[in-house]
Motif scaffolding. Structure first.
Motif, short mmCIF file in Angstrom:
data_model
loop_
_atom_site.label_atom_id
_atom_site.label_comp_id
_atom_site.label_asym_id
_atom_site.label_seq_id
_atom_site.Cartn_x
_atom_site.Cartn_y
_atom_site.Cartn_z
N LYS A 149 42.40 50.29 35.62
CA LYS A 149 41.80 49.22 36.87
C LYS A 149 40.20 48.86 37.11
CE LYS A 149 46.05 48.37 38.64
NZ LYS A 149 47.12 48.62 37.71
N LEU A 201 44.16 47.36 49.99
CA LEU A 201 44.86 47.87 49.11
C LEU A 201 44.12 48.83 48.48
CD1 LEU A 201 48.06 47.45 48.11
CD2 LEU A 201 46.91 45.69 46.29
N LYS A 251 44.89 50.81 45.54
CA LYS A 251 45.15 51.54 43.79
C LYS A 251 45.02 51.95 43.10
CE LYS A 251 45.26 45.85 42.28
NZ LYS A 251 45.31 45.53 41.84
N GLY A 292 50.53 51.41 37.42
CA GLY A 292 51.46 49.71 36.94
C GLY A 292 53.10 49.31 37.26
N GLY A 293 53.30 48.83 37.37
CA GLY A 293 54.77 49.13 37.59
C GLY A 293 54.52 48.78 38.95
N GLY A 294 53.92 48.17 39.68
CA GLY A 294 53.46 48.97 41.74
C GLY A 294 53.49 49.83 42.13
N MET A 317 50.49 52.42 45.10
CA MET A 317 49.59 50.75 45.86
C MET A 317 49.79 51.03 47.66
SD MET A 317 49.98 47.25 44.16
CE MET A 317 49.45 47.39 42.64
N GLU A 335 40.71 47.19 47.35
CA GLU A 335 40.85 46.37 47.62
C GLU A 335 41.03 45.32 48.32
OE1 GLU A 335 43.07 44.30 44.04
OE2 GLU A 335 42.10 44.57 42.68
N LYS A 336 40.50 44.06 49.08
CA LYS A 336 40.41 43.48 50.29
C LYS A 336 42.23 43.16 49.94
CE LYS A 336 40.42 41.35 53.20
NZ LYS A 336 39.62 41.71 54.83
N LEU A 383 44.74 40.63 50.35
CA LEU A 383 44.97 39.72 50.33
C LEU A 383 45.85 38.69 51.14
CD1 LEU A 383 43.36 37.63 47.21
CD2 LEU A 383 42.31 38.87 49.24
N HIS A 430 50.69 35.38 43.02
CA HIS A 430 50.12 35.82 41.57
C HIS A 430 50.20 34.69 40.43
CE1 HIS A 430 51.13 39.57 38.46
NE2 HIS A 430 51.11 38.27 37.53
N GLN A 462 58.02 38.80 44.47
CA GLN A 462 57.52 40.55 44.72
C GLN A 462 58.58 40.63 45.02
OE1 GLN A 462 53.75 41.01 43.69
NE2 GLN A 462 53.82 40.47 41.37
N HIS A 501 55.66 44.16 45.32
CA HIS A 501 54.65 44.68 44.28
C HIS A 501 55.09 44.16 42.82
CE1 HIS A 501 51.88 45.32 47.90
NE2 HIS A 501 51.99 45.91 48.14
N GLU A 559 45.62 39.71 34.60
CA GLU A 559 46.21 38.66 36.03
C GLU A 559 45.22 38.56 37.12
OE1 GLU A 559 50.62 41.45 35.38
OE2 GLU A 559 49.03 42.07 36.58
N GLU A 609 43.78 42.74 37.23
CA GLU A 609 44.34 43.65 35.50
C GLU A 609 44.83 43.00 34.71
OE1 GLU A 609 47.58 46.40 35.24
OE2 GLU A 609 48.33 44.74 35.97
N THR A 644 52.95 35.96 47.90
CA THR A 644 54.05 37.03 47.27
C THR A 644 54.35 38.03 48.61
OG1 THR A 644 51.39 38.00 48.03
CG2 THR A 644 51.83 37.65 45.44
P1 ADP Z 1 50.03 46.64 38.56
O1 ADP Z 1 49.65 47.46 37.41
O2 ADP Z 1 51.24 47.77 39.26
O3 ADP Z 1 50.95 45.34 38.65
P2 ADP Z 1 48.15 44.93 40.25
O4 ADP Z 1 47.00 45.65 40.27
O5 ADP Z 1 48.32 43.77 38.86
O6 ADP Z 1 49.29 46.76 39.60
O7 ADP Z 1 49.59 44.44 41.36
C1 ADP Z 1 50.63 44.32 41.37
C2 ADP Z 1 51.11 43.07 42.91
O8 ADP Z 1 50.38 43.67 43.93
C3 ADP Z 1 50.09 41.74 42.62
O9 ADP Z 1 51.01 41.11 41.49
C4 ADP Z 1 50.21 41.66 43.77
O10 ADP Z 1 51.46 40.79 44.13
C5 ADP Z 1 50.24 42.83 45.07
N1 ADP Z 1 48.47 43.23 45.31
C6 ADP Z 1 47.83 43.52 44.07
N2 ADP Z 1 46.16 43.63 44.50
C7 ADP Z 1 46.21 43.17 46.00
C8 ADP Z 1 45.46 42.42 46.98
N3 ADP Z 1 44.42 42.56 46.23
N4 ADP Z 1 45.93 41.69 47.44
C9 ADP Z 1 47.17 41.09 47.59
N5 ADP Z 1 48.25 41.57 47.12
C10 ADP Z 1 47.68 42.60 45.77
#
Ligand code: ADP
Ligand code: ADP
Ligand code: MG
Length: 665
Positions: A116, A156, A158, A163-165, A168, A200-201, A203, A208, A232, A235, A275, A287, A438
């Motif tokens: 990422k 956040l 990460k 992947g798959g939440g 995080m 990440e900030k 949000l 999504h 979700q 996540h 995404e 990502e 979300t």
């Molecule tokens: P994964 O690889 O686990 O899919 P993602 O980066 O795609 O991780 O994020 C998965 C979910 O987490 C997003 O769909 C969203 O709901 C939440 N998320 C990710 N980044 C942020 C963020 N910066 N602020 C708020 N929610 C976030």
């Protein structure tokens, strides 16, 4: 075009790929673990080869074995599905070296987008908007904490390889930052073998919205519109839809073009998903997933295309079948992920045999993608997804109605599922009103997961009737057809027994049911309630129906020993027939014994024998499927035994630790 392909996956996605291959006249080779020898994907494929024991690390993740099978069977290409080897650049490379086509993007695109952090660095250069954050190489806590302060809480954390939440953590204030980083790093290390994180900030109310892109080897790249996956939990996607509701066309186009730019920046080929988070009219790249996405069917439903067919054609070197201006969308589609999990127990994965499984009927409006059949086992080794239910109609409202109906018709007995939870989302007025982001599920949690309620009168009546029918079958017609109850009802009357007393266990309470035979049916007394009149009892094709106080109620009643499951229009009621001889077996209290709430792996043991603990002290970390679960002390006391160590596999109900409790919590 290929004559034969190998599918390096299992479950619904393996079945899904085989279906398209068959339609294209391509022969298929399945690989499977020992646990999956009788699985649906094995049955569907033309050939199947066992590649190892049940744990994925010893079978589905063994790339060299998969390649060996490809060589032996003469498969010219490998479709990796999603998960497992699908985003493994090393495997894609090994395929190329072995002269087998990997049905996916070039190795370099997988590698870059697999991080990422690295992908965000690349996207910044391609002018794709990013969520503000830190994706640098320095990983020491001081740097990270300083960056978090600069970004501003909430942030956040990460896993870069995540992947798959997984991996995080949301951090609301500086004091919680160090712990969150440690937790995310630990989870990331265990799941992905790489513990680097980015920030990440966070949000607070984003949606999504993701774009499906497709590129070929002839330099063309298109986007197949978007999907909204805002619904979700932790996540992870629960319900997805296409198109994204109330998304201005101008944003849709800009997002689509940004996604194409992102794909082109890495020289992408094949199917991919970019995404974004969408908030207050702005959208931000999070990502890119370099594979077929779980929720790709909603895109297929609104475009009328088969994305797996496109993947195979592109991998065979053909140009994309359609250009951007030839792509049209029509109507609205939803997908709901049906899982073996228990919403009442914080969605713990459930395992067991699918004693009864009846999906809704498929047709132009309803599609069921599944890898299991009635009688199959949902095991602790793999993702507990039972099926994806996909619906389509001309408008969002009509599609949502289809979703509710199809969910209400979905019958699963043997493992606890989230089907009622999905039904509650589909029926929620705020979901219908498109008030989605979300945080939807968390915000509406109390209505979506209501506390367990007593089984209502119709459930008790139908359970009692089914018990009587079964008894009548045994007594009156030992060799007769058990599905022909009318004769049996007559049988009871001849017995001259004009009422019947039954007792059921309903959660923690005991429910008495007395049935009195009446000329036109029954009068049923339920403890503490007015009597109900029951007429016109029917039992046809496994479905029991009766007119209860003037209303016809239908249900499927499935019986396993003393356990009855009553499925009626989306409601699932469970009762245990109270047999006096079986009583008294569970009198033991078990205080101080800490058992595994689910099958899984011990991640860490946080206490030692002889250690004094307070109520709430974390004792052990367990991990199952996608989540980490902390076992905490139920009261103040001393640890007298630790029965497992980190890395041990445990099954549900085993005693993990023993506490001598001095003061109950
Ligand atoms: P994964 O690889 O686990 O899919 P993602 O980066 O795609 O991780 O994020 C998965 C979910 O987490 C997003 O769909 C969203 O709901 C939440 N998320 C990710 N980044 C942020 C963020 N910066 N602020 C708020 N929610 C976030
Ligand atoms: P998608 O983005 O395709 O909808 P998810 O974001 O839900 O998929 O999951 C991301 C990845 O994690 C996918 O590759 C999927 O195979 C994998 N995954 C999803 N659920 C599980 C699970 N329960 N256990 C292990 N891996 C999972
Ligand atoms: Mg994602």
């Amino acid at each position: 075009m290929f004559d034969k392909i190998l599918i390096a996956n299992r479950g619904e996605i393996a079945c899904r790929v085989i279906k398209t291959a068959r339609r294209l006249g391509i022969r298929t080779v399945a690989v499977h673990s020992e646990a999956d020898a009788g699985a649906r994907h094995v049955e569907m494929a033309d050939e199947a080869v066992c590649i190892g024991p049940a744990p994925a690390a010893e079978s589905y993740l063994r790339g060299e074995r998969v390649l060996e099978v490809a060589r032996r069977t003469g498969a010219q290409a490998i479709h990796p599905g999603y998960g497992f080897l699908s985003e493994n650049a090393g495997f894609a490379e090994a395929c190329a070296a072995a002269g087998v086509v990997f049905i996916g993007p070039p190795t370099e695109a997988i590698r870059v987008m697999g991080s990422k952090a690295e992908s965000k660095r690349l996207m910044a250069g391609a002018d794709v908007p990013l969520v503000p954050g830190y994706h640098g190489a320095a990983q020491d806590l001081d740097t990270l904490a300083a960056e978090a302060g600069r970004i501003g809480y909430p942030v956040l954390v990460k896993a870069s390889a995540g992947g798959g939440g997984k991996g995080m953590r949301v951090v609301r204030e500086a004091s919680a930052f160090a712990d969150a980083v440690a937790g995310a790093k630990r989870e990331a290390k265990a799941a992905f073998g790489d513990d680097s994180v980015l920030l990440e900030k966070y949000l607070t109310r984003p949606r999504h919205v993701e774009i499906q892109v497709f590129a070929d080897t002839h330099g063309r790249c298109v986007y197949l519109f978007e999907r909204d996956c805002s619904l979700q939990r932790r996540h992870q996607k629960v319900i997805e839809e296409a198109p994204a509701p109330a998304l201005p066309d101008e944003i849709r186009t800009r997002m689509g073009e940004a996604a194409v730019a992102a794909a082109q920046a890495v020289g992408y080929v094949g199917a991919g998903t970019v995404e974004f988070l969408y908030e207050d009219g702005g959208f931000y790249f999070i990502e890119m997933n370099t594979r077929l996405q779980v929720e790709h069917p909603v895109t297929e439903m609104i475009t009328g295309l088969d994305l797996v067919e496109w993947q195979i054609r592109v991998a065979a070197g053909e140009p994309l079948p359609l250009a951007q201006d030839q792509l049209v969308r029509r109507g609205h589609a939803f997908e709901a992920r049906l899982y073996a999990e228990d919403p009442q127990r914080d969605f713990l994965p459930a395992i067991g045999r699918l004693v009864h499984l009846r999906p809704p009927e498929e047709g132009p409006h309803v599609r069921v993608d599944t890898g299991v059949r009635q009688g199959d086992q949902v095991s602790m080794f793999y993702d507990p997804m039972i099926a994806k239910l996909i619906v389509w109609d001309e408008t969002r409202d009509a599609a949502l109605r289809r979703l509710r109906t199809a969910l209400a018709a979905y019958e699963v007995v043997g493992v606890t599922t989230n089907v009622a939870f999905l039904g509650a989302i589909a029926a929620h007025p705020a979901f219908r009103a498109m008030e989605i982001d979300t945080g939807f599920i968390d915000r509406h949690r109390d209505t979506l997961v209501p506390p367990p309620a007593p089984v209502p009168a119709p459930g008790l009546v139908l359970a009692a009737l089914s018990v009587l029918l079964a008894r009548g079958a045994a007594a009156a017609h030992p060799s007769g057809d058990p599905h022909s109850p009318w004769r049996l009802v007559n049988g009871w009357r001849l017995n001259d027994d004009n009422h019947h007393d039954l007792r059921f266990q309903d959660g923690d309470s005991s429910r008495a049911v007395t049935l009195h035979f009446r000329p036109d049916g029954y009068e049923v007394e339920l403890e503490g309630q007015a009597a109900v009149r029951v007429q016109r009892v029917r039992c046809e094709g496994g479905e029991l129906s009766a007119v209860i106080d003037g209303v016809r109620v239908r249900a499927t009643v499935v019986r396993q020993g003393y356990e009855l499951t009553i499925l009626s229009d989306g409601a699932v009621w469970r009762l245990t027939l109270d047999d006096p001889t079986a009583r008294g077996a569970d009198a033991e209290g078990g205080s101080g014994r800490l058992t595994a709430p689910m099958p899984g792996t011990v991640v860490r043991v946080l206490v030692g024998e002889g250690q004094a603990v307070e109520r709430g002290t974390p004792l052990m970390l367990l991990e199952a499927m996608k989540m980490e679960h902390t076992i905490t002390a139920p009261g103040r006391g001393t640890v007298t035994a630790v029965n497992y160590a980190a890395g041990d596999q445990v099954s549900e109900g085993v005693e993990l630790l023993v506490l001598e409790i001095e003061e109950e919590g």
